[in-house]
Structures are given as structure tokens and as C-alpha cells.
Motif scaffolding. Sequence first.
Motif, short mmCIF file in Angstrom:
data_model
loop_
_atom_site.label_atom_id
_atom_site.label_comp_id
_atom_site.label_asym_id
_atom_site.label_seq_id
_atom_site.Cartn_x
_atom_site.Cartn_y
_atom_site.Cartn_z
N GLU A 262 4.06 10.98 -5.69
CA GLU A 262 5.24 10.84 -4.83
C GLU A 262 4.96 9.92 -3.64
OE1 GLU A 262 7.68 13.58 -1.61
OE2 GLU A 262 6.59 14.57 -3.23
N LEU A 263 3.82 10.13 -2.98
CA LEU A 263 3.48 9.30 -1.83
C LEU A 263 3.23 7.86 -2.24
CD1 LEU A 263 1.14 11.73 0.15
CD2 LEU A 263 3.42 10.97 0.83
N GLY A 264 2.62 7.69 -3.42
CA GLY A 264 2.38 6.33 -3.90
C GLY A 264 3.67 5.58 -4.13
N GLU A 265 4.67 6.25 -4.68
CA GLU A 265 5.96 5.62 -4.91
C GLU A 265 6.64 5.27 -3.60
OE1 GLU A 265 8.00 8.46 -7.26
OE2 GLU A 265 6.79 8.10 -9.07
N ARG A 266 6.55 6.17 -2.63
CA ARG A 266 7.16 5.90 -1.32
C ARG A 266 6.46 4.74 -0.63
NH1 ARG A 266 7.17 11.30 2.01
NH2 ARG A 266 7.86 9.81 3.61
N LEU B 99 -1.68 9.78 2.02
CA LEU B 99 -2.13 9.62 0.64
C LEU B 99 -3.65 9.80 0.54
CD1 LEU B 99 -1.39 8.97 -2.27
CD2 LEU B 99 -1.58 6.52 -1.71
N ALA B 100 -4.37 9.31 1.56
CA ALA B 100 -5.82 9.49 1.56
C ALA B 100 -6.20 10.96 1.60
CB ALA B 100 -6.43 8.76 2.76
N TRP B 101 -5.50 11.73 2.43
CA TRP B 101 -5.81 13.15 2.54
C TRP B 101 -5.44 13.90 1.26
CZ3 TRP B 101 -9.04 15.07 5.80
CH2 TRP B 101 -9.23 14.46 7.04
#
Length: 452
Positions: A117-121, A138-140
Amino acid sequence: MTVYQLPVDVMAFAHWLTELASRLRPDAGWYGVFADRDPEGLRACFDGTEILPWDVVESLLQDAGEPADGPLAARAGTLYAAAATAHDRRPGGAAALAERRGLMERERRYAESRARELGERLRATAGAAEAAALENDLAWIRDDQARAAARVAELTARLARLEEAAEAVRAAPERAAGWAKAPAPAKAPAPAQAPASAQAPASASAPARPAARPAKARPRGARYAWLEESAEERTPAVAVPELPTGGAAPRGARFGGGGEASAAAPAPDVAAADPGEAARAAANAVYALQRLRAQSRSGEAHALLCEALNGPPDRLPALAAELHRAGLGADWSTLLWEAASLPPGRLAAVAGVLADAGRAADCDQLLRQGVARPVEELAGACAALHAEDHHREAHALLTAFVRVRAPEDAARLAGADPRGLVPQLLDAARAVSVARERDLLHALRVAGLAGA
């Protein structure tokens, strides 16, 4: 009421963990993250009632600047494997492992979904500030994902070892009665290693050693989930736990009656060992130790090390040299840990012998480990060191004490001999920092000892 006695291997690892934590700042690095998010869970691991996940141990070693392939990490792996084995054998251990593995598997799947999800955002965003924030999140979450995956693998391996052991007991009924008393194997399988990404957030925008992660109302993620309940079920705590160095070291019969020793116990009157005899005794002890290790008889090997502490202290430097020559430096570290719980007079005798033999680093390590014991016993150890003209070692003991113990503890220690110990403690505190000397002076005034 039934009182549960922690296994020796669990106590040994908890003590080692406490010693490691005494070198770290509880408000910085990975230690600061864990302490801020789950102080109760961390405390349970320091107490030995829970076993810290291996990836967390690796992160604490990273905080301490220890290489992953260094001797301290190797020592940690040995202690950890034995402690985990002993912990898992407790009643209900298999069920607890299975439940926790289910929790970690759910956590892994959540982190995986959240990372997508974060990658898409991140790919859809155009703003630099928002992109930086998403990269950090995303790193965390990737760190959570890596830790959860490593823990699933570790818990699966521990469950498999338990099942193999249970099968062996079923296949040999005549040995089943002795199973609960069997010592943990000396070469227990190494715990599952966390992937490299579990050591630090994967993104270059996030710090490798987190110094200040913003608090969230309901923390979740593999970094915080080492107890059975899920992260969402915990009440977030604000306070960082007290540095875990104030408790008394384990004591009992196998420590030579350390718990019952008088604070004023004199140093043992032991004749100096003949150098040739000491070398022969060391060679024989190491040969016997190697045989026991090869046969996975770790309980007897541990007893042999403890027995060495009951002999002439002058033989210990020769034993240290022989152990290191044979590649058994970890056993020497174990012996030093046991020595830290000796009665005060004998502790001082061992420290003095090591100092006289030029093993200053070993002496200092012994004294640092010994400062967790009651202040009354430390007063006796300090007096015994001075009586044997080991003034540098007495100063090292007090310096280690004021560095890790509370100023109130130092004031209680000073009360055992105000005229002698007040100036010594102030001198030790001054060597640590101006702030530590100021805090100690305040505690001494409150205790009515400032003018001693």
C-alpha cells in the motif's frame, strides 16, 4: 503456592542481556525504540520470564557497536540457544510457541500488505515532503516485515526441536522420567538469523540506528510483539524503563553460598598455587571440558567451571590462558559471570589475582558484573580489595557501581562505612561525570552523609 524456579540457562542469558544493556543508552538507538514502545515486554525479558527475539538481540549488539561475527555475538548465540531450549521445555511451552508463531505470521502478512500500500502511494505522490514521509514509513514497515519473517522461522525451528525431543522421549520410555532434568545441549542449534534488513530500516532515508522515532498512540509491528498478546492489545507506555542493572545477581548453592555471605567476610586464606601445578591443573580441566562439550554434557561442563572457582584463585589465570588457547573463550566468560556472584571476600581475591597476573580487562569485567549484587556485599568486597592493597581494583569497582546504579544506592553503600566510602564514592563519581558527582552529593545530603 507453587514457585517457579527459572532454569539456569535462562538466568544466564538474562544476566548476559542485563550486562549488555548496561552499556547502552535507554533513550537512543534500537534500545530506545524497544524501551519506549514496550517497556513491560522488555522488562519481562530482562527478568527471564520471557525470551527476547533473536533479531532484537542482534539490534542491541548493533547498538553496542559489536560486529555480527564477533566473539560477543557468538557468546550471545550460545547463551540464547540454551535459554530458548530451557524456556520452551516449560509446561505449555509448545502451545505458547505455536500461538506466538501464529501472531508473527499475521504480523508478517499485515506488514506485507501495508508495504504494498505504501509503495503504491509513494509511486503516485508528487510532493517531496510527502514522499520523504512515505519513504520513512515504508522503511519501518519493511523492518517489521523482515523481523516478523525471521521470528516465524525461528519459532518454527524451536517448535521442531521440541517435537523431536518429545518423540525421542516417547521412543525411550526408560529415559522419559529424566527428561525434565536433562541439561540443555552445549551446542544447541543457532537461533534463526534475521535478514540484514532486520538490522535497520531498508530505506536510505531512515537512520540505521534510530535515535528518536515519533511516538504513535497504538504501536504495532514485529519490533514490539514478543509477548503473546498482539501489539494492538497493549496499552502504550510513555516512560523508558529503568536501566536493568540494579537487581541482585543470581545467587545460591552453586555460587558458593553467595547469597548468605556476610558483607564483612574476609578474603579466603589460600596458599599461592605452584605455577607448574597450576598449568597442569588447567590443562587437565580444559581436556575434561572438551570431552564433556563433545558429548553434549553441558550441565557437567558448567559444574566443572564452577568447581574451578572453589580451588586456589592463583590457578585461574593459567586456566584462562588454556581456555583461550583451546578456543573456549566463551567458557572463560561464563566462569567470570559465575565469579561475580562469589562471596565478597572471594570475589575480591579472584579480582586481585587477575589484576596481579596482568589480566586487567578480565578483572574489570568481573567487577562490572559484580556491581548488580546487594550494596552490603559490595562494601565487603571493596574492603577486602583495599586490605590486599588492590586500590585500583577497588576504585574500578566503585566507578562501575556509580556508573550504573542509582545515587540512592550509592548513598546506602556509603552508609556501610561513611568515613572510608564517602570520599571513595565521590572520587569514583567524579571520574564518571560532573553530573554524576552532583547527583551523588545530593543523595548523600539526603542520607545525612554529606559531611562524613
